[in-house]
Scaffold this motif. Structure first.
Motif, short mmCIF file in Angstrom:
data_model
loop_
_atom_site.label_atom_id
_atom_site.label_comp_id
_atom_site.label_asym_id
_atom_site.label_seq_id
_atom_site.Cartn_x
_atom_site.Cartn_y
_atom_site.Cartn_z
N MET A 1 0.74 -1.16 -0.08
CA MET A 1 -0.04 0.01 0.02
C MET A 1 0.84 1.29 -0.07
O MET A 1 0.36 2.10 -0.85
CB MET A 1 -1.03 -0.08 1.26
CG MET A 1 -1.85 1.06 1.31
SD MET A 1 -2.94 0.99 0.16
CE MET A 1 -4.21 2.15 0.58
N LYS A 2 1.95 1.12 0.87
CA LYS A 2 2.65 2.44 0.92
C LYS A 2 3.47 2.85 -0.20
O LYS A 2 3.69 3.84 -0.77
CB LYS A 2 3.80 2.16 2.08
CG LYS A 2 4.27 3.43 2.30
CD LYS A 2 5.39 3.21 3.68
CE LYS A 2 5.84 4.64 4.08
NZ LYS A 2 6.43 4.47 5.35
N SER A 3 3.78 1.76 -1.30
CA SER A 3 4.71 2.00 -2.34
C SER A 3 3.56 2.77 -3.50
O SER A 3 3.85 3.31 -4.15
CB SER A 3 5.21 0.71 -3.03
OG SER A 3 3.92 -0.13 -3.25
N ILE A 8 2.31 7.74 -6.23
CA ILE A 8 1.11 8.62 -6.30
C ILE A 8 1.62 10.11 -5.99
O ILE A 8 1.72 11.31 -6.89
CB ILE A 8 -0.08 8.41 -5.66
CG1 ILE A 8 -0.77 7.17 -6.26
CG2 ILE A 8 -0.97 9.73 -5.78
CD1 ILE A 8 -2.03 6.83 -5.30
N LYS A 9 2.36 10.14 -5.25
CA LYS A 9 3.05 11.44 -4.70
C LYS A 9 4.11 11.97 -5.85
O LYS A 9 4.12 13.06 -5.75
CB LYS A 9 3.60 11.32 -3.24
CG LYS A 9 2.77 11.15 -1.98
CD LYS A 9 3.40 10.84 -0.64
CE LYS A 9 4.71 11.56 -0.38
NZ LYS A 9 5.27 11.18 0.95
N LEU A 10 4.87 11.01 -5.99
CA LEU A 10 5.96 11.20 -7.13
C LEU A 10 5.04 11.94 -8.45
O LEU A 10 5.73 12.59 -8.83
CB LEU A 10 6.75 10.11 -7.34
CG LEU A 10 7.74 9.57 -6.47
CD1 LEU A 10 8.38 8.26 -6.67
CD2 LEU A 10 8.73 10.55 -6.24
N ARG A 11 4.12 11.25 -8.84
CA ARG A 11 3.39 11.64 -10.06
C ARG A 11 2.74 12.96 -9.79
O ARG A 11 2.88 13.99 -10.70
CB ARG A 11 2.22 10.65 -10.41
CG ARG A 11 2.71 9.51 -10.98
CD ARG A 11 1.70 8.51 -11.39
NE ARG A 11 2.15 7.28 -11.92
CZ ARG A 11 1.38 6.25 -12.24
NH1 ARG A 11 -0.06 6.32 -12.35
NH2 ARG A 11 2.04 5.21 -12.90
N VAL A 12 2.21 13.45 -8.48
CA VAL A 12 1.66 14.45 -8.30
C VAL A 12 2.56 15.46 -8.19
O VAL A 12 2.44 16.76 -8.85
CB VAL A 12 0.69 14.50 -6.79
CG1 VAL A 12 0.49 15.91 -6.43
CG2 VAL A 12 -0.52 13.69 -6.90
N ASN A 13 3.72 15.31 -7.82
CA ASN A 13 5.02 16.43 -7.71
C ASN A 13 5.41 16.58 -9.05
O ASN A 13 5.58 17.93 -9.24
CB ASN A 13 6.06 15.89 -6.89
CG ASN A 13 5.76 15.98 -5.52
OD1 ASN A 13 5.13 16.85 -4.76
ND2 ASN A 13 6.48 14.95 -4.49
N ALA A 14 5.51 15.43 -10.01
CA ALA A 14 5.90 15.83 -11.36
C ALA A 14 4.76 16.62 -11.89
O ALA A 14 5.28 17.61 -12.87
CB ALA A 14 5.87 14.38 -12.17
N LEU A 15 3.49 16.50 -11.71
CA LEU A 15 2.51 17.17 -12.19
C LEU A 15 2.63 18.64 -11.84
O LEU A 15 2.56 19.60 -12.58
CB LEU A 15 1.07 16.67 -12.04
CG LEU A 15 0.77 15.49 -12.82
CD1 LEU A 15 -0.62 14.90 -12.12
CD2 LEU A 15 0.53 15.78 -14.30
#
Length: 102
Positions: A1-3, A8-15
């Motif tokens: 779950m944590k991964s 998701i956090k990495l994708r949001v930051n990239a966006l």
């Protein structure tokens, strides 16, 4: 779950980084401008194209009085007048946006 959360956090930051890049690009590009810059844009267009304000008004099919009224109070100017003015600049459209949008 944590991964999944980490991904998701990495994708949001990239966006977010991409949105910031686009915002900077729009501000630098100056293809969009607020109505408060209308007078400066018309003045620059007139100088760059070596025409008079009268000629600009003829191209926009508005009177000089209407143009000066738009300069003095662009927020109160009719949409059709603004569209006539920006049509002289080329292929521009009138958009509405929030001042406080971040």
């Amino acid at each position: 779950m944590k991964s999944n959360i980490t991904e998701i956090k990495l994708r949001v930051n990239a966006l977010l980084k991409e949105l910031e890049r686009l915002e900077v690009s729009e501000l630098e590009n100056k293809e969009m401008f607020p109505l408060s810059e209308l007078k400066q844009r018309v003045t620059r267009y007139v100088k760059d194209n070596d025409i008079t304000i009268d000629t600009f008004c003829e191209l926009a099919m508005i009177s000089k009085t209407t143009l000066y009224a738009a300069f003095n109070s662009p927020g109160s100017t009719k949409r059709a007048t603004i569209e006539a003015i920006i049509s002289v600049f080329g292929n521009y459209r009138l958009y509405v946006g929030r001042v406080d949008a971040n």
